[in-house]
Write a protein that holds these residues in place. Sequence first.
Motif, PDB file in Angstrom:
ATOM      1  N   SER A  91       0.828  -1.207   0.000  1.00 46.16           N
ATOM      2  CA  SER A  91       0.000   0.000   0.000  1.00 46.16           C
ATOM      3  C   SER A  91       0.863   1.258   0.000  1.00 46.16           C
ATOM      4  O   SER A  91       0.499   2.272  -0.613  1.00 46.16           O
ATOM      5  CB  SER A  91      -0.922   0.004   1.223  1.00 46.16           C
ATOM      6  OG  SER A  91      -0.173  -0.024   2.435  1.00 46.16           O
ATOM      7  N   LEU A  92       2.021   1.212   0.666  1.00 45.52           N
ATOM      8  CA  LEU A  92       2.921   2.360   0.684  1.00 45.52           C
ATOM      9  C   LEU A  92       3.544   2.582  -0.691  1.00 45.52           C
ATOM     10  O   LEU A  92       3.767   3.717  -1.111  1.00 45.52           O
ATOM     11  CB  LEU A  92       4.011   2.173   1.731  1.00 45.52           C
ATOM     12  CG  LEU A  92       3.546   2.031   3.182  1.00 45.52           C
ATOM     13  CD1 LEU A  92       4.741   1.808   4.103  1.00 45.52           C
ATOM     14  CD2 LEU A  92       2.756   3.261   3.610  1.00 45.52           C
ATOM     15  N   MET A  93       3.838   1.486  -1.407  1.00 43.99           N
ATOM     16  CA  MET A  93       4.441   1.603  -2.724  1.00 43.99           C
ATOM     17  C   MET A  93       3.476   2.197  -3.744  1.00 43.99           C
ATOM     18  O   MET A  93       3.907   2.714  -4.777  1.00 43.99           O
ATOM     19  CB  MET A  93       4.931   0.237  -3.206  1.00 43.99           C
ATOM     20  CG  MET A  93       6.125  -0.307  -2.441  1.00 43.99           C
ATOM     21  SD  MET A  93       7.592   0.735  -2.589  1.00 43.99           S
ATOM     22  CE  MET A  93       7.946   0.583  -4.342  1.00 43.99           C
ATOM     23  N   SER A  94       2.190   2.137  -3.463  1.00 46.57           N
ATOM     24  CA  SER A  94       1.209   2.716  -4.386  1.00 46.57           C
ATOM     25  C   SER A  94       0.786   4.122  -3.978  1.00 46.57           C
ATOM     26  O   SER A  94      -0.039   4.735  -4.651  1.00 46.57           O
ATOM     27  CB  SER A  94      -0.033   1.820  -4.465  1.00 46.57           C
ATOM     28  OG  SER A  94      -0.659   1.709  -3.191  1.00 46.57           O
ATOM     29  N   ASP A  95       1.374   4.638  -2.884  1.00 47.24           N
ATOM     30  CA  ASP A  95       1.055   5.976  -2.403  1.00 47.24           C
ATOM     31  C   ASP A  95       2.014   6.977  -3.037  1.00 47.24           C
ATOM     32  O   ASP A  95       3.208   6.965  -2.747  1.00 47.24           O
ATOM     33  CB  ASP A  95       1.181   6.013  -0.879  1.00 47.24           C
ATOM     34  CG  ASP A  95       0.738   7.353  -0.284  1.00 47.24           C
ATOM     35  OD1 ASP A  95       0.643   8.337  -1.039  1.00 47.24           O
ATOM     36  OD2 ASP A  95       0.504   7.398   0.933  1.00 47.24           O
ATOM     37  N   PRO A  96       1.541   7.870  -3.909  1.00 46.72           N
ATOM     38  CA  PRO A  96       2.449   8.787  -4.616  1.00 46.72           C
ATOM     39  C   PRO A  96       3.119   9.810  -3.706  1.00 46.72           C
ATOM     40  O   PRO A  96       4.091  10.446  -4.111  1.00 46.72           O
ATOM     41  CB  PRO A  96       1.535   9.470  -5.643  1.00 46.72           C
ATOM     42  CG  PRO A  96       0.165   9.363  -5.062  1.00 46.72           C
ATOM     43  CD  PRO A  96       0.137   8.071  -4.312  1.00 46.72           C
ATOM     44  N   THR A  97       2.625   9.988  -2.483  1.00 46.05           N
ATOM     45  CA  THR A  97       3.233  10.975  -1.582  1.00 46.05           C
ATOM     46  C   THR A  97       4.427  10.423  -0.816  1.00 46.05           C
ATOM     47  O   THR A  97       5.138  11.185  -0.163  1.00 46.05           O
ATOM     48  CB  THR A  97       2.192  11.492  -0.570  1.00 46.05           C
ATOM     49  OG1 THR A  97       1.802  10.429   0.316  1.00 46.05           O
ATOM     50  CG2 THR A  97       0.971  12.041  -1.282  1.00 46.05           C
TER      51      THR A  97
END
Length: 468
Positions: free
Chosen positions: A130-136
Amino acid sequence: MSTPDPATLSLREQLRRSASGGSDFLGERLRSLAVAQKDGRLGSESAGPLGLSPGTASYVQVRHRLHRGLLEVLNPQAVAQAGMAQIQEAINAYLDDALARETLPLSRPEREQISEDLLYEVIGLGPLSSLMSDPTVADILVNGPHQVYVERHGLLELTDIRFHDNEHLMLTIERILSRVGRRVDESQPMADARLPDGSRVNVIVPPIAVHGPSMSIRRFMREVYGMDELVAGGSLTARAAEFLKLAVRARLNIIVSGGTGSGKTTMLNCLSNHIPDGERIVTIEDTAELRLNHRHIVTLEARPANAEGRGSVSIRDIVKNALRMRPDRIIVGEVRGGEALDMLQAMNTGHDGSLATLHSNTPRDTLARLETMMLMADVDLPQRVLREQVGSALHLIVHLGRMADGSRRVTHITEVVDVDNGTILTQDLFLTRREGETQVMRGQGMLPACANAFHERNVALDPALFMA
């Protein structure tokens, strides 16, 4: 009748046979949850029939036990050869059989979430997906299984992401490293790797990492910033940006310096995108991160040694070879060793307009580091000669810093003027200083000593750019 070889079974068939074999995939914890729900002891905040909302301890335990069951039955060779759709189908079949045996009702969102998480556990980064898909998120820092930090907008923050234990974290690490033929263990406790999207990964495990495996991921940012976006974000002024664009067109040799995470690669990418069309560009990086909008570009990437310590191809090896590739411009992602000498010699022998980055604290430190790295080339040259190489090859230093609020700014644009009695002379063309509560960049009112280079390249340079 003979039993088929597990390697020849489809993923779905492997999981179906195992789930029907009587092994306890979910364990007593799930049964106790079902009893608790029946007795009305789960509480009104429960998200579904079992209250398994993502992030809760119950959900994490269910996911972990299902993952362990998958690991017991999945053939790694079959997974490597299967497509995404086949793996997802096999996981869904596994869930159908395992949950039906336990007669545990799950809501559709719960079941879809568990299925998605198991897919990430098998082929992705598990809890980190989920973190890898977060652009921020710019960096992911894993300090053991129970502490995961991220960097957003230049500031660190603790997340609620957790691995179940050290073994769970090590499974994720091994999956990452196996894709690039690397491994970690007690005899080789450190490793670097690259994810398929270009993100850089560093891993260190016990006994070097005392409190459990540690992993850091520097995200490969898909969003490409231009100079206009940097100006809009306050990284530098419009006048400074215009000068840098003109400097690239005039084929000045530029070093981009700064600390870790200060935005050096972003700035290098912005500068590179102002190289005129029709020039042949050779980029040299440890990990290919530059994204240039050019048709004639050759991207080269260093290669670390394999597990046996062989096959290494260094940045310096590639720089030497690049000189034979008829480049108009050479761009080095990061200078960190003896390749500094080869790069400066290239700048002095017709490959003007070259760009590179290096780590340093100030523009003066940049010059000192260049000198030190040139000594790492094992060439017995006096200090005076090395400094003359730097003074004649280098034109500009663009230094970046990360401010206390997490913002990244260009703090200096410094010109290398000359060498006088063994001392490299410089002058600041633009400086960023604190004025009240804000950081302000101002021109220093001096025309660059290299202004004639702009004239020779037919690039008009307006003296008003340097006014305060």
